[in-house]
Every structure is written in structure tokens, then in C-alpha cells.
Design an enzyme around this catalytic site. Structure first.
Site, PDB file in Angstrom:
ATOM      1  N   ARG A 277       0.763  -1.104   0.028  1.00 61.37           N
ATOM      2  CA  ARG A 277      -0.068  -0.112   0.003  1.00 61.37           C
ATOM      3  C   ARG A 277       0.680   1.243   0.011  1.00 61.37           C
ATOM      4  NH1 ARG A 277      -4.082  -1.934   4.862  1.00 61.37           N
ATOM      5  NH2 ARG A 277      -4.949  -3.422   3.801  1.00 61.37           N
ATOM      6  N   HIS A 278       0.198   2.460  -0.205  1.00 63.49           N
ATOM      7  CA  HIS A 278       1.098   3.453  -0.320  1.00 63.49           C
ATOM      8  C   HIS A 278       1.301   3.989   1.002  1.00 63.49           C
ATOM      9  CE1 HIS A 278       0.667   4.367  -4.594  1.00 63.49           C
ATOM     10  NE2 HIS A 278      -0.727   4.330  -4.403  1.00 63.49           N
ATOM     11  N   GLU A 279       2.703   4.394   1.091  1.00 64.71           N
ATOM     12  CA  GLU A 279       3.219   4.886   2.661  1.00 64.71           C
ATOM     13  C   GLU A 279       2.446   6.171   2.950  1.00 64.71           C
ATOM     14  OE1 GLU A 279       4.725   4.505   5.389  1.00 64.71           O
ATOM     15  OE2 GLU A 279       6.331   3.968   4.316  1.00 64.71           O
TER      16      GLU A 279
END
Length: 644
Positions: A277-279
Site C-alpha cells: 500500500r502507499h506509504e
């Protein structure tokens, strides 16, 4: 020509055609079989690894979800306490209250309170007295998924010194085993494919395959066009750099396909692992790599495509119209697919999201393509290698475009660090929320967020940014916002520079790869200086939400090196055909739009037996991604390409 020679020639052609047919038939089903095997392995892993956690005999445990563990806090102290928690991933955050620990009754049994804690990152548990709110003890621990743990709070001596002791009541599951199994299966199939490619070159195997070939299919292949080559081959020398838009650089399509396949996988969920997932804010995960790579590859493609069109005599005004029209199409398609209301009634204009991935691509394409159109040469300048600026002529010849990009980057720096933002410190780059000790809760993104909210209004930007996960920020923030578009232009322009290297040093493989590595080294040094080789302590941290300058230099560094490796292995040495990534790379727009539109439909998604299983999510997401690769392969075989 004699009759015997004609017969021999025709026989050779038949044999070659059969070889092509057998190889095509073999590849046709290879990747769908691969996807099915991975699905089965991952489902097996689900049954082996995603078992429920064992409950402690002295307490009741709620049903745990993914990335959760059960924690029981046993208080042996005769005073009421407050439990706080702080994630290691939350930079400059204050501990957040988790719950009250009731006091132990006088001469009674210790009190026990149950909590559910996150297992994604290490946590610091802190016990404070409720009366004076003073820290009594703390423990740093990384909980395991589905594990059961006990935290014992007790006095060590008569001086009322409090200690905290963590005990593991039941071992957690290994939620990473499905990834290991999937990797091993793909690695096994890759090795098997490499062995088969070696074996089938043996004369015995080749003759056997020829005998097994269909004569009807052979005649069809002989009497039809077997396909155009993917590279330009001259009579005197073999050239692999495309000379026209109809001849493509295979390594570039392979790199694009790799970025697209990862993008589809992470958009579908990535097995619900946090690193897919995106940071939340600063830093990088796998999901943060793919979009800038796509932008970089777009810049390289712009260079090769426009150069070929100009050398074929296409008028620049016609090319300008095509650039504007394509940018508009990308923007409109992007607005449509990120505002889906298929079964929810009419779309409200009041909540229409304007920024998005394709919108960012369209705007970036417009600016970079127009820049290149203005400075592109009708013919490549043949400089003598003895010219003192020959080693940088691929940069110096296009200095006006570089000047424009430097001006744009200066604008980004000035707006980011000098623009006054109401109720926020100037130059703020933080996530807001509970970050920075909760001092700037409504300052998410600093100038970037402020400009988006001022230009587009709150309702027309992304409402649930990734910063909510860790930093609990409540302000809307769009990672594809207006200010970040300037740095996406820089990213595409660096990709354009990679294209200039390919053109100016055509077929000089050592020169091309050396320059790719030099650019990667320079950009890597810039990133190291800007970030101080840290996640949060640098001058400009790597941040995907902001598309920070260091984010662009870091991902461009990776892109130059990766493209150099692909160029060497795919186009120069031909050790790898680029499959299977080459096929979605040839149909990138169709695959991207298709995976967004059909995301919730079977066979890309179905109801799971256990929705809290990483293994089942991983199997579903891998299968969905593999299906899109297979669709891209079928479209490639049918010569169906969606171009805008």
C-alpha cells in the site's frame, strides 16, 4: 532456380513456420497456467498459515482481523492507570490513549483488560498514572499477527517502582508465508521456462516438435504474414533503437509492462500487506514505485515517438494538435474512471474529484511533449567525438527545454517553502493530524494541500488520503494535486533525457548503459543529500503524496538503472524476451482503464471464505493481475492495441 531447390526452400519455410507455431502455442497458455498454480498454492497457504490465534485460558479474545493481535493488560497495582500507544511509524507523534486500566481491589485479584493492537509496525506501550498523568513504565514491542499477548503491570518494590513485562501467550501466525510460496512458484516456473527454452534448441527436440506440428496451421502461417519485427534490422548492421513510431524498443515496453503489472496488483489490494500500500507520509513502499516509473517511461516514449515523426516529415502543427487531443482524452478518461457511479445513481457535480492518475499523466504529457516538440531537431546532429562538449551534447543541444524545467522546479521550491499558509508554518511538509506533536492538525501537505483546497475546493479532491492511517489527519488531500504536477513534469523530462541518450548514441550500447548508470548515480547522490539518507530527518524527505523533489530524484535513479538493465538483457544480449511484462506494456492504457472499471467484477473479485486472510487476498489479487496479463497477451496476438 531448380525444382529441388524450390522444394528445399519451401520445406525450410514450413519447418520454420512450425517452430513459430509451436512456440506461440506453448506461450499462449503458459501464463494462465502459472496464475492458476499460484492461486492454488496461495489457497493452500491460507489453510496452513491463517489459523485463528489460540486464546489464553484466563480470558476471552475477540475475533481478530488482519494485522491485529490481542493484548491483555493485567494490573496488579492498587491505582488506576491509563495505557497509551505510539507507533514507530508515526514521526513526532504524541502517545495516543488506548484505554483505562482499573485499579486492583485491596487484597483482591489483579484486574485484566483486553485490547486489540496493530501488528504492522513496532509499538511503544506506555502506562501513566491517571492522577498525575506521569509515565510509570513503558515497553517497546512488535506484535505478531493473530498472536495473543499479556502485559503485566506491577510494583517492583516498596518504593512503588512500576515495571511492565510482556508475555507471549500464543504464538502469532506467519502471514508472510503466502508471499514466499507465490515467489517460489513464480521462480520455479521461470527456471522451468528457461530450461525449456534451452532444451527446445536441441536438434532432437526441434525435429520432434516439427513432426508434432499441424500441417494445416503450417500452410496458413506460410501463406500469411508472420508479424512485423519489434526492432529495426539494417542490412549492414543490427540496430535495436527504433527509427520510427512503428518500431518499438522492446525493453521500454517491458519496463512499462512491469510498472503496470505492479500497479494493477497493488491497486487490487496487494494481498492487504502494508508494504503493498502507499506509504502514510514520508518513505517508500512497493506501491510508491510504479506511478513515477510510468511517468518516466512516458517521457522516454515521447522522445522516441516525436523524433520518428519529425524525421518522417510530419508537420509540427499536426503533431501539436495530436498532443493536445491526446492530453485531453487522457484527462477526460481519468475523470470518468475515478468517479464511478454505475449503481449509485446520478453523479453529483458537488463531489466530483478532479485530480487523478490519468489526469496527471495527461497534463504531464502535454507540457513535456510540447517542450520536446519545440526543441527537437529535424535531424540528429553528428558531432565529432573530439568536440569538447561531445560527452554532454545530448543535454546541451536541448538547453532551452532544460531551462524551462529548471524554472518550473524553482517555482515548485518557492511555492512549497515560501508560500504563506493560514494557521500553518511556512514551508511545512508534514502530514498534519497527530504528527508534529499535534500542533498543525489541519496543515496536511502544507502549501500543496492549501493550493488544491483553494483552487479546487475540498469536495473536488481526494477525501481519504493515506496519511489518515497512521497520522489520523482529517483534512482532504490529493496525492495527484496541482503543485505535485510540476515535479511529475520533471520526472517525465528525465525520462525524455533517457530517450535522447538512446537516440544520440544509437547502437553504442556501452555508451548508452554507461550514461544511464551515470545519471542514476548523480540522481542518487542528490537524493542522499536531500534526505540525509533518512526517512524523516532530511531537508526534503521522500514523499509520494507531495511528489517531493527527492521523491523524483530517487525514483528517477531507480528508473535509469532499471531501464539500463532491461536494455542490456532484452535488447542487447537478448537473454530475455521481456515476457510476460512486454504484453501489457504494449497495451498499457487498455489494461489500466480495464482493471479500474472491472475491479469489482468476477473473475477479478469474488466473495472470500475468509476475508481476513492475507493468503486469500493474495491469491485473488495475483489471479486478477495474471488475467490482465493474459488478456494483454491475447490482444497482442490479435494485434489489437488501444491507442489514444
Amino acid at each position: 532456380m531448380k525444382q529441388g531447390e524450390i522444394f528445399t526452400s519451401r520445406k525450410d519455410r514450413k519447418e520454420e513456420a512450425v517452430k513459430c507455431d509451436v512456440m506461440a502455442s506453448e506461450a499462449r497458455y503458459r501464463w494462465i497456467v502459472c496464475a492458476v498454480i499460484v492461486l492454488l498454492i496461495a489457497l493452500c497457504a491460507a489453510h496452513m498459515t491463517d489459523r485463528p490465534a489460540l486464546s489464553h485460558p484466563h480470558r476471552k479474545t475477540s475475533v481478530l482481523k488482519m494485522d491485529e493481535a490481542a493484548l491483555s493488560v493485567v494490573n496488579e497495582i492498587e491505582n488506576e492507570m491509563m495505557l497509551y500507544v505510539l507507533s514507530d511509524h508515526c514521526y513526532q507523534c504524541l502517545p495516543q490513549p488506548l484505554g483505562i486500566l482499573p485499579a486492583r481491589p485491596v487484597s483482591g485479584t489483579p484486574t485484566t483488560v483486553g485490547f486489540v493492537v496493530s501488528t504492522q509496525h513496532a509499538l511503544t506501550l506506555q502506562v501513566n498514572s491517571t492522577s498525575a498523568n506521569l509515565e510509570q513504565c513503558n515497553v517497546h514491542f512488535h506484535f505478531g499477527e493473530q498472536g495473543n499477548y499479556s502485559l503485566w503491570v506491577k510494583n517492583l518494590n516498596e518504593a512503588s517502582q512500576v515495571s511492565c513485562t510482556m508475555i507471549t501467550d500464543s504464538e502469532p501466525i506467519n502471514s508472510y508465508l503466502p508471499i514466499l510460496f507465490a515467489f517460489l512458484v513464480f521462480a520455479f516456473l521461470a527456471v522451468l521456462s528457461a530450461i525449456w527454452n534451452t532444451v527446445k534448441r536441441l536438434d532432437v527436440v526441434t525435429n520432434l516438435l516439427i513432426r508434432l506440428g499441424s500441417t494445416v496451421e503450417t500452410e496458413r502461417l506460410i501463406n500469411s504474414e508472420l508479424g512485423t519485427p519489434n526492432r529495426l534490422v539494417n542490412a549492414s548492421t543490427e540496430s535495436i533503437i527504433p527509427a520510427t513510431t512503428g518500431r518499438r524498443l522492446r525493453s521500454l515496453d517491458t519496463f512499462r509492462g512491469l510498472a503496470l503489472v505492479i500497479m494493477v496488483f497493488v491497486n487490487y489490494g496487494g494481498g492487504r500487506y502494508w508494504f503493498f500500500r502507499h506509504e502514510s507520509w514520508n518513505g517508500l513502499t512497493v506501491a510508491d514505485l510504479v506511478f513515477p516509473w510510468f511517468v518516466f517511461i512516458m517521457g522516454t516514449s515521447i522522445c522516441l515517438s516525436l523524433s520518428g515523426s519529425i524525421r518522417r516529415g510530419v508537420k509540427r502543427t499536426h503533431l501539436l494538435w495530436r498532443i493536445v487531443w491526446r492530453s485531453l482524452q487522457l484527462f477526460l478518461i481519468g475523470v470518468i474512471i475515478i468517479n464511478p457511479n454505475y449503481c449509485q445513481g446520478p453523479l453529483s457535480w458537488d463531489s466530483l474529484r478532479i485530480p487523478g492518475v490519468l489526469q496527471r499523466l495527461g497534463f504531464t504529457y502535454l507540457v513535456v511533449a510540447v517542450l520536446d516538440l519545440v526543441v527537437a531537431k529535424d535531424r540528429l546532429t553528428n558531432l565529432s567525438s573530439e568536440t569538447f562538449w561531445y560527452s554532454v551534447h545530448d543535454v546541451c543541444l536541448y538547453w532551452p527545454a532544460w531551462l524551462c524545467v529548471i524554472v518550473l522546479e524553482t517555482i515548485w521550491l518557492c511555492l512549497t517553502f515560501l508560500l504563506p499558509v493560514p494557521d500553518c508554518p511556512t514551508g511545512y511538509l508534514g502530514p498534519g493530524g497527530i504528527g508534529d506533536f499535534g500542533l498543525y492538525q489541519n496543515c496536511t501537505g502544507g502549501a500543496a494541500g492549501y493550493i488544491d483546497r483553494w483552487l479546487l475546493r475540498d469536495n473536488h479532491i481526494y477525501q481519504t488520503p493515506s496519511s489518515r492511517v497512521v497520522y489520523q489527519s482529517m483534512m482532504p488531500f490529493d496525492p495527484e494535486g496541482v503543485l505535485g504536477s510540476i515535479n511529475s513534469i520533471l520526472m517525465a523530462f528525465l525520462g525524455l533525457q533517457a530517450g535522447k541518450i538512446l537516440l544520440h548514441y544509437r547502437d553504442q550500447h556501452r555508451q548508452i548503459i554507461t550514461r544511464f548508470l551515470i545519471w542514476g548515480f548523480i540522481l542518487g547522490i542528490i537524493s542522499a543529500v536531500l534526505t540525509k539518507c533518512s526517512r524523516n530527518e532530511g531537508f526534503i524527505p521522500v514523499n509520494k503524496n507531495l511528489w517531493s523533489f527527492s521523491y523524483v530524484t530517487t525514483l528517477s535513479c531507480f528508473a535509469f538503472v532499471t531501464l539500463g538493465v532491461f536494455y542490456y538483457t532484452v535488447d542487447v544480449k537478448k537473454w530475455w524476451s521481456g515476457a510476460p511484462f512486454f504484453y501489457p506494456g504494449m497495451n498499457s492504457i487498455l489494461v489500466y482503464v480495464g482493471h479500474e472499471v472491472f475491479e469489482e467484477y468476477f473473475p477479478f473479485r469474488w466473495k472470500m471464505a475468509n476475508s481476513q486472510s492475507h493468503a486469500e487476498h493474495l491469491a485473488q489479487n495475483l489471479l486478477a493481475t495474471s488475467i490482465w496479463v493474459f488478456i494483454a497477451y491475447l490482444l497482442y496476438r490479435k494485434k489489437i492495441f488501444w491507442k489514444i
